[in-house]
Design an enzyme around this catalytic site. Structure first.
Site, short mmCIF file in Angstrom:
data_model
loop_
_atom_site.label_atom_id
_atom_site.label_comp_id
_atom_site.label_asym_id
_atom_site.label_seq_id
_atom_site.Cartn_x
_atom_site.Cartn_y
_atom_site.Cartn_z
N ASN A 12 -6.59 7.16 12.26
CA ASN A 12 -7.59 6.38 11.51
C ASN A 12 -7.88 5.01 12.12
OD1 ASN A 12 -7.89 8.42 9.45
ND2 ASN A 12 -5.86 7.82 8.76
N ARG A 19 -13.34 0.84 8.51
CA ARG A 19 -12.30 1.31 7.57
C ARG A 19 -11.74 0.14 6.76
NH1 ARG A 19 -6.12 2.73 9.43
NH2 ARG A 19 -5.47 3.46 7.40
N TYR A 24 -8.30 -4.42 6.99
CA TYR A 24 -8.12 -4.37 8.44
C TYR A 24 -9.12 -5.23 9.23
CZ TYR A 24 -5.11 -0.47 7.15
OH TYR A 24 -4.12 0.30 6.58
N HIS A 81 5.50 6.03 8.66
CA HIS A 81 6.29 6.15 7.45
C HIS A 81 7.03 7.49 7.31
CE1 HIS A 81 4.14 2.52 6.66
NE2 HIS A 81 2.96 3.14 6.61
N ASP A 88 11.58 10.46 17.42
CA ASP A 88 12.39 11.07 18.47
C ASP A 88 11.74 10.89 19.84
OD1 ASP A 88 14.29 11.80 16.64
OD2 ASP A 88 13.82 13.94 16.65
N GLU A 99 6.62 -2.15 17.44
CA GLU A 99 5.89 -1.55 16.30
C GLU A 99 4.94 -2.59 15.74
OE1 GLU A 99 8.53 -0.09 13.23
OE2 GLU A 99 6.92 -0.11 11.74
N HIS A 101 1.70 -3.51 12.93
CA HIS A 101 0.82 -3.21 11.80
C HIS A 101 -0.11 -4.39 11.61
CE1 HIS A 101 3.26 0.21 10.99
NE2 HIS A 101 4.33 -0.56 11.05
N SER A 103 -1.84 -4.90 8.79
CA SER A 103 -1.62 -5.39 7.42
C SER A 103 -0.14 -5.70 7.21
CB SER A 103 -2.08 -4.32 6.42
OG SER A 103 -1.29 -3.15 6.54
N ARG A 112 4.56 2.47 2.08
CA ARG A 112 4.39 1.77 3.36
C ARG A 112 5.57 0.85 3.68
NH1 ARG A 112 -1.12 2.85 4.41
NH2 ARG A 112 -2.31 2.95 2.47
C1 DQA Z 1 -1.13 0.26 9.45
C2 DQA Z 1 -0.39 0.36 8.10
C3 DQA Z 1 -0.13 1.81 7.75
O1 DQA Z 1 0.56 1.89 6.50
C4 DQA Z 1 -1.45 2.55 7.61
O2 DQA Z 1 -1.23 3.90 7.33
C5 DQA Z 1 -2.32 2.38 8.81
C6 DQA Z 1 -2.40 1.08 9.45
C7 DQA Z 1 -1.52 -1.22 9.77
O3 DQA Z 1 -1.94 -1.45 10.90
O4 DQA Z 1 -1.44 -2.08 8.92
O5 DQA Z 1 -3.02 3.30 9.22
O6 DQA Z 1 -0.27 0.70 10.48
#
Ligand code: DQA
Length: 150
Positions: A12, A19, A24, A81, A88, A99, A101, A103, A112
């Site tokens: 997505n 979106r 975002y 999640h 793996d 990692e 995100h 948000s 989340r």
């Molecule tokens: C995300 C947060 C995830 O929970 C969500 O499913 C996303 C985007 C973020 O960039 O904040 O698709 O990874």
């Protein structure tokens, strides 16, 4: 030689800009990638980009980190999640992953709040919109410069 990093985006995230812009923002993935490429070049990092909505395609790309990349910035979207297969794959390639995100996942729905990939990543950056990727780039540049292991 410039270090090579992979900037990987999961499901997505191809829809960024359209979106849920209140969550975002309005920048497209292409806008964000251009910003990362420019900042990477300033830090002596060459960046490749890949986005997929499929778990298998993401896993195949993660495997290329074995031979082609020094590290990875990864927004795994909702796979964060629950995808043990992605967890793996990250553990298998033994390269530093950050990692990301956009948000602040801890301010949002309960599902989340947990990440199955955090234990195999060098660190986590969340909540700063598109800047989350730039902060991750800075962190990864430091890790690579210090020669830290995954
Ligand atoms: C995300 C947060 C995830 O929970 C969500 O499913 C996303 C985007 C973020 O960039 O904040 O698709 O990874």
């Amino acid at each position: 030689m410039a270090k090579k990093i992979l900037v990987l985006n999961g499901p997505n995230l191809n829809l960024l800009g359209k979106r849920e812009p209140e969550v975002y923002g309005r920048q497209t993935l292409a806008d964000i990638e251009a910003m990362i490429a420019a900042r990477g070049a300033e830090n002596g990092l060459s960046c490749d980009f890949f986005q997929s909505n499929g778990e298998g395609a993401l896993i195949d790309k993660i495997h290329t980190c074995l031979t082609d990349y020094d590290g990875c910035i990864f927004n795994a979207g909702a796979y964060t999640h629950y995808s043990y297969a992605i967890r793996d794959a990250i553990a298998s390639v033994e390269k530093p992953f950050i990692e990301v995100h956009m948000s602040n996942v801890h301010k949002r729905e309960e599902f989340r709040h947990h990440s199955v990939i955090s234990p195999v990543c060098a660190g986590v950056i969340a909540g700063f919109g598109a800047d989350s990727y730039l902060l991750a780039l800075e962190a990864l540049a430091g890790i690579l410069e210090r020669g830290e292991k995954a």
